[in-house]
Design an enzyme around this catalytic site. Structure first.
Site, PDB file in Angstrom:
ATOM      1  CE  LYS A 127      11.706  -3.822  -4.599  1.00 55.73           C
ATOM      2  NZ  LYS A 127      10.710  -3.464  -5.651  1.00 55.73           N
TER       3      LYS A 127
ATOM      4  CD  GLU B  91      20.453   8.012 -11.074  1.00 54.75           C
ATOM      5  OE1 GLU B  91      19.862   9.055 -10.675  1.00 54.75           O
ATOM      6  OE2 GLU B  91      20.075   7.322 -12.026  1.00 54.75           O
TER       7      GLU B  91
ATOM      8  CB  CYS C  25      16.587  10.737 -12.044  1.00 50.20           C
ATOM      9  SG  CYS C  25      17.548   9.668 -13.081  1.00 50.20           S
TER      10      CYS C  25
ATOM     11  CD  GLU D  20      12.870  13.554  -9.140  1.00 53.09           C
ATOM     12  OE1 GLU D  20      12.844  12.891  -8.083  1.00 53.09           O
ATOM     13  OE2 GLU D  20      13.648  13.315 -10.072  1.00 53.09           O
TER      14      GLU D  20
HETATM   15  P1  ADP Z   1       8.544   5.914  -6.755  1.00 58.22           P
HETATM   16  O1  ADP Z   1       8.060   6.689  -5.539  1.00 58.22           O
HETATM   17  O2  ADP Z   1       8.712   6.750  -7.932  1.00 58.22           O
HETATM   18  O3  ADP Z   1       7.806   4.636  -7.006  1.00 58.22           O
HETATM   19  P2  ADP Z   1      10.593   4.742  -5.219  1.00 58.22           P
HETATM   20  O4  ADP Z   1      11.871   5.373  -4.859  1.00 58.22           O
HETATM   21  O5  ADP Z   1       9.536   4.608  -4.184  1.00 58.22           O
HETATM   22  O6  ADP Z   1      10.039   5.526  -6.451  1.00 58.22           O
HETATM   23  O7  ADP Z   1      10.819   3.300  -5.830  1.00 58.22           O
HETATM   24  C1  ADP Z   1      11.982   2.864  -6.469  1.00 58.22           C
HETATM   25  C2  ADP Z   1      12.279   1.445  -6.031  1.00 58.22           C
HETATM   26  O8  ADP Z   1      12.495   1.440  -4.631  1.00 58.22           O
HETATM   27  C3  ADP Z   1      11.169   0.433  -6.283  1.00 58.22           C
HETATM   28  O9  ADP Z   1      11.750  -0.789  -6.697  1.00 58.22           O
HETATM   29  C4  ADP Z   1      10.524   0.295  -4.916  1.00 58.22           C
HETATM   30  O10 ADP Z   1       9.905  -0.951  -4.723  1.00 58.22           O
HETATM   31  C5  ADP Z   1      11.714   0.439  -4.008  1.00 58.22           C
HETATM   32  N1  ADP Z   1      11.400   0.848  -2.632  1.00 58.22           N
HETATM   33  C6  ADP Z   1      10.394   1.651  -2.206  1.00 58.22           C
HETATM   34  N2  ADP Z   1      10.420   1.786  -0.875  1.00 58.22           N
HETATM   35  C7  ADP Z   1      11.469   1.049  -0.411  1.00 58.22           C
HETATM   36  C8  ADP Z   1      12.036   0.784   0.875  1.00 58.22           C
HETATM   37  N3  ADP Z   1      11.513   1.302   1.979  1.00 58.22           N
HETATM   38  N4  ADP Z   1      13.120  -0.016   0.944  1.00 58.22           N
HETATM   39  C9  ADP Z   1      13.683  -0.531  -0.169  1.00 58.22           C
HETATM   40  N5  ADP Z   1      13.194  -0.324  -1.406  1.00 58.22           N
HETATM   41  C10 ADP Z   1      12.109   0.454  -1.542  1.00 58.22           C
END
Ligand code: ADP
Length: 497
Positions: free
Chosen positions: A189, A265, A299, A396
């Protein structure tokens, strides 16, 4: 032109055909619920196009495709053939570097020069793991003359992979290449902010010859598609790059479902430590690159800068002059170093941190404001006289903002460097080899750079201590993330012991 492709154009390469469907079984398809979402250009805040959105039901479809491929045709493919597919994929990416880089700049906002660098690194990563595919070996282990023991390294199975928006293609490559080299199948995804380059890339997966279902790429949101993938009962492993908060959620989902294997990561708050004896001009160039590369959206960004007291004032002034030279603006301008932040939400988060730095009493050396009046641009920002308890020193920020503080001794530098929940990376600037080695040994970080920063390579493992993650990506170590060990013990005695 169907509703699965759309005519778009980039300022660098002109018109092209953008796939907008979900890539499942080597075809672009609509989502089961026929939902779509908009993709925004962060430089202009305008809508680029809409793409099909994967919901939970599409995750089921994609996982079923990956399962079928894993249990079927892909199992019979030889390691050498996997290598041939990966090398062909790398060649196709290289051949289409201009387009992929331009789509990355359009969607993510990174400068075209940096995007080209990213795609070069994608080629390197895929080629590197193409080289590993037929070198995955087990062991024979001598235990008892009446027994024969050997180990096999087998693929784990169906891997879910969730990636962020800061390096959309490079994160994809870090994830898919070791997983495919070791014989797994994948549902990846992309991040909802940046789905476009992964869909262009998907076309080359089919062209490289991978059988249907081996690598499926879906666009969608974290709370729906991401959550469905991490809690899916038929996904054997989940790999994630993103925020520490979401990393925890994913680990909980994995534990609560089928205890799928997890690698993470996550975030960082990497220290950049500059000693009195450092080559100050060189150190400033690296510190500048360390924090402002990719607009601070790394990161491993060197966001905490500790400068020894003998050079502190000189360093702060010279660093200010250096940061002011960073060209901020249109990502497609060849001289641009810093483009916009990726989204309105990120822009607001970062401006919130800048506000907190001001309120908590750090000194703004330069920046601290929006750049221009359109797009999510932020001035390169330096805070000086920051103390350890300030939010800008602990959390961060993921933007072009750094905080500088003074230190006295080597012991202080190590203590301050380690004083955070994170442990992804660090750097040390000194001419003294002994200082460099002692400080590197003392820092709790997965990567320590000496007299440089952000120098990653596909052959060198990367990952975090502490809250920065679990497992290592890149290098030979990443193969372990995607293989199960099977120990086989054969009784040759012909009778019970
Ligand atoms: P940011 O806050 O910088 O957008 P995230 O860690 O939220 O970083 O997002 C990184 C990835 O994790 C994206 O592909 C996002 O769609 C996905 N993501 C966000 N929330 C969830 C969740 N609850 N479960 C699985 N994947 C998630």
């Amino acid at each position: 032109m169907s509703n699965l492709f759309i005519e778009l154009k980039t300022p660098a390469t002109g018109p092209y055909k953008q796939p907008i469907g979900l890539f499942i079984n080597n075809e672009f398809v609509e989502g089961v619920e026929k939902k779509t979402f908009e993709v925004i250009n962060p430089s202009t805040e305008e809508v680029i196009c809409s793409v099909h959105e994967a919901t939970e039901k599409d995750v089921d479809v994609a996982v079923a495709a990956a399962r079928k491929a894993f249990e079927g045709e892909w199992r019979r493919v030889t390691p050498q053939q996997r290598s041939i597919y990966l090398l062909k994929l790398a060649d196709l990416v290289e051949k289409n570097l201009d387009l992929l880089a331009a789509v990355e700049s359009l969607d993510n906002g990174k400068s075209i020069t940096m995007a080209r660098g990213d795609v070069g690194a994608v080629v390197g990563t895929i080629r590197y793991y193409g080289g590993w595919a037929d070198k995955i070996e087990g062991k024979t282990i001598d235990i008892n003359p009446d027994m024969f023991h050997y180990t096999r390294r087998e693929p784990i199975g169906v891997c879910g992979q969730i990636i962020p928006w800061n390096f959309p293609l490079l994160m994809l490559a870090w994830k898919i290449a070791p997983a495919l080299a070791t014989g797994n199948t994948i549902v990846l995804k992309s991040a909802e902010q940046t789905p476009l380059s992964a869909l262009v890339f998907a076309q080359f997966v089919k062209e490289a010859g991978f059988p249907p279902g081996v690598l499926n790429i879906i666009s969608g949101f974290g709370r729906t598609a991401g959550a469905a993938l991490s809690s899916h009962m038929d996904v054997d492993k989940i790999a994630f790059t993103g925020s520490t908060v979401v990393g925890r959620t994913i680990m909980k989902a994995a534990a609560a479902s089928n205890l799928k294997k997890v690698t993470l990561e996550l975030g960082g708050k990497s220290p950049n430590i500059v000693f009195n004896d450092a080559d100050i001009e060189e150190a400033i160039s690296w510190v500048n690159f360390g924090i402002y590369f990719n607009h601070g959206q790394c990161c491993c960004a060197g966001s905490r800068i500790y400068v020894q007291e003998g050079i502190y004032d000189k360093f702060v002034e010279a660093f200010k002059q250096r940061a002011l030279q960073n060209k901020v603006g249109d990502p497609f301008h060849p001289e641009t170093f810093q483009g916009p932040q990726v989204s309105q939400l990120q822009y607001e988060r970062i401006m919130g941190y800048i506000q907190s730095g001001k309120e908590q009493g750090a000194t703004v050396v330069t920046g601290g404001e929006r750049h221009g009046d359109k797009g999510y641009f932020i001035q390169p920002t330096i805070f000086a006289n920051a103390s350890q308890d300030m939010k800008i020193m602990q959390e961060e920020i993921f933007g072009p903002v750094c905080a500088i503080a003074k230190f006295k001794t080597e012991e202080d530098a190590i203590r301050l460097g380690n004083d955070t929940a994170y442990g992804l990376a660090a750097s040390v600037h000194t001419k003294d080899l002994n200082t460099a080695i002692r400080v590197s040994n003392g820092l709790k970080a997965g990567t320590v750079w000496v007299n440089c920063h952000n120098m990653l390579n596909h052959a060198l493992p990367f990952g975090g201590y502490k809250a920065s993650g679990i497992g290592r990506e890149l290098g030979e170590l990443a193969l372990a993330n995607y293989t199960e060990n099977k120990s086989v013990a054969i009784n040759m005695a012909g009778k019970m012991f």
